[in-house]
Enzyme design. Structure first.
Site, PDB file in Angstrom:
ATOM      1  N   LYS A  11       0.817  -1.220   0.000  1.00 16.63           N
ATOM      2  CA  LYS A  11       0.000   0.000   0.000  1.00 16.63           C
ATOM      3  C   LYS A  11       0.856   1.280   0.000  1.00 16.63           C
ATOM      4  O   LYS A  11       2.064   1.231   0.289  1.00 16.63           O
ATOM      5  CB  LYS A  11      -0.937  -0.035   1.210  1.00 16.63           C
ATOM      6  N   TYR A  51     -12.242  -2.149  -3.914  1.00 17.26           N
ATOM      7  CA  TYR A  51     -12.738  -2.314  -2.544  1.00 17.26           C
ATOM      8  C   TYR A  51     -14.266  -2.200  -2.468  1.00 17.26           C
ATOM      9  O   TYR A  51     -14.812  -1.903  -1.392  1.00 17.26           O
ATOM     10  CB  TYR A  51     -12.090  -1.280  -1.628  1.00 17.26           C
ATOM     11  N   ASN A 114      -2.080   0.355   6.710  1.00 21.41           N
ATOM     12  CA  ASN A 114      -1.523  -0.869   7.287  1.00 21.41           C
ATOM     13  C   ASN A 114      -0.668  -1.676   6.306  1.00 21.41           C
ATOM     14  O   ASN A 114      -0.532  -2.886   6.428  1.00 21.41           O
ATOM     15  CB  ASN A 114      -2.632  -1.709   7.923  1.00 21.41           C
ATOM     16  N   HIS A 117      -2.254  -5.372   1.525  1.00 16.62           N
ATOM     17  CA  HIS A 117      -3.549  -6.043   1.326  1.00 16.62           C
ATOM     18  C   HIS A 117      -3.260  -7.491   0.950  1.00 16.62           C
ATOM     19  O   HIS A 117      -2.293  -7.767   0.245  1.00 16.62           O
ATOM     20  CB  HIS A 117      -4.333  -5.393   0.177  1.00 16.62           C
ATOM     21  N   GLU A 128      -9.529 -10.993  -7.552  1.00 22.35           N
ATOM     22  CA  GLU A 128      -8.577  -9.893  -7.336  1.00 22.35           C
ATOM     23  C   GLU A 128      -7.347 -10.019  -8.247  1.00 22.35           C
ATOM     24  O   GLU A 128      -6.823  -9.010  -8.720  1.00 22.35           O
ATOM     25  CB  GLU A 128      -8.160  -9.850  -5.864  1.00 22.35           C
TER      26      GLU A 128
HETATM   27  P1  ADP Z   1      -7.829  -6.706   5.800  1.00 23.78           P
HETATM   28  O1  ADP Z   1      -7.033  -5.768   4.910  1.00 23.78           O
HETATM   29  O2  ADP Z   1      -7.023  -7.176   6.976  1.00 23.78           O
HETATM   30  O3  ADP Z   1      -8.455  -7.845   5.027  1.00 23.78           O
HETATM   31  P2  ADP Z   1     -10.486  -5.497   5.893  1.00 23.78           P
HETATM   32  O4  ADP Z   1     -10.795  -6.289   4.659  1.00 23.78           O
HETATM   33  O5  ADP Z   1     -11.436  -5.614   7.049  1.00 23.78           O
HETATM   34  O6  ADP Z   1      -9.022  -5.848   6.444  1.00 23.78           O
HETATM   35  O7  ADP Z   1     -10.400  -3.955   5.535  1.00 23.78           O
HETATM   36  C1  ADP Z   1      -9.798  -3.528   4.326  1.00 23.78           C
HETATM   37  C2  ADP Z   1      -8.909  -2.348   4.619  1.00 23.78           C
HETATM   38  O8  ADP Z   1      -9.715  -1.251   5.038  1.00 23.78           O
HETATM   39  C3  ADP Z   1      -7.907  -2.541   5.754  1.00 23.78           C
HETATM   40  O9  ADP Z   1      -6.745  -3.237   5.381  1.00 23.78           O
HETATM   41  C4  ADP Z   1      -7.609  -1.099   6.128  1.00 23.78           C
HETATM   42  O10 ADP Z   1      -6.701  -0.487   5.203  1.00 23.78           O
HETATM   43  C5  ADP Z   1      -8.991  -0.457   5.976  1.00 23.78           C
HETATM   44  N1  ADP Z   1      -9.703  -0.453   7.250  1.00 23.78           N
HETATM   45  C6  ADP Z   1     -10.257  -1.515   7.876  1.00 23.78           C
HETATM   46  N2  ADP Z   1     -10.827  -1.145   9.050  1.00 23.78           N
HETATM   47  C7  ADP Z   1     -10.625   0.198   9.172  1.00 23.78           C
HETATM   48  C8  ADP Z   1     -10.955   1.177  10.155  1.00 23.78           C
HETATM   49  N3  ADP Z   1     -11.622   0.850  11.254  1.00 23.78           N
HETATM   50  N4  ADP Z   1     -10.593   2.465   9.926  1.00 23.78           N
HETATM   51  C9  ADP Z   1      -9.912   2.811   8.805  1.00 23.78           C
HETATM   52  N5  ADP Z   1      -9.561   1.934   7.832  1.00 23.78           N
HETATM   53  C10 ADP Z   1      -9.896   0.633   8.001  1.00 23.78           C
HETATM   54 MG    MG Z   2      -9.888  -7.804   3.520  1.00 25.41          MG
END
Ligand code: ADP
Ligand code: MG
Length: 140
Positions: A11, A51, A114, A117, A128
């Site tokens: 990212k 997304y 974070n 992905h 994807e």
């Molecule tokens: P992951 O990436 O671990 O699969 P999710 O699919 O739940 O997590 O969420 C997709 C992405 O959305 C996350 O990696 C993060 O970048 C963002 N995200 C998730 N939860 C939050 C939150 N509470 N606040 C801001 N961004 C979030």
């Molecule tokens: Mg996810």
């Protein structure tokens, strides 16, 4: 146990901090092979399409703006149980909950920024991968 492929994205928070190589080393150390990779700059519309499953979540707009803010590296990882293994190497979504040695523990800035992905299931992995790569780009 089967050989799988999964879609990974490094990212903008990580590409900006020059962490592509250090993140790739974690994949390779875990036995995942980077079988396709390219650096691209998503538009906000493209990020929104990728997304779309999160469209109703409160962080959707913030997430799409972030993903389009700077270049990302999209990649296909291959290996034994690659989907689950990659999720393990990534660590929990929120770096505060991520295990020691995971990418998100070591590099993520916040639950939103974070660093990586990773696809979460075989069905999402194939959709994807096809979002970013043509069959001609997947040479194994
Ligand atoms: P992951 O990436 O671990 O699969 P999710 O699919 O739940 O997590 O969420 C997709 C992405 O959305 C996350 O990696 C993060 O970048 C963002 N995200 C998730 N939860 C939050 C939150 N509470 N606040 C801001 N961004 C979030
Ligand atoms: Mg996810």
């Amino acid at each position: 146990m089967a050989i799988e492929r999964t879609l990974s994205i490094i990212k903008p928070d990580a590409t900006r901090r020059n962490l592509t190589g250090r993140i790739n080393a974690k994949f390779e150390d875990a036995g995942l092979r980077i079988i396709a990779q390219k650096r691209i700059h998503l538009t906000k519309a493209q990020a929104g399409q990728f997304y779309a499953v999160h469209a109703e979540r409160p962080f959707y707009d913030e997430l799409c703006t972030f993903m389009a803010s700077e270049p990302v590296v999209v990649q296909v990882l291959e290996g034994e149980s690659a989907i689950a293994k990659n999720r393990e190497v990534m660590g929990a979504t929120n770096p505060a909950d991520a295990a020691e040695g995971t990418i998100r523990k070591d590099f993520a800035l916040s639950v939103g920024e974070n660093s990586v992905h990773g696809s979460d299931a075989p069905e999402t992995a194939s959709v994807e991968i096809a979002f970013f790569f043509s069959g001609l780009e997947l040479v194994g």
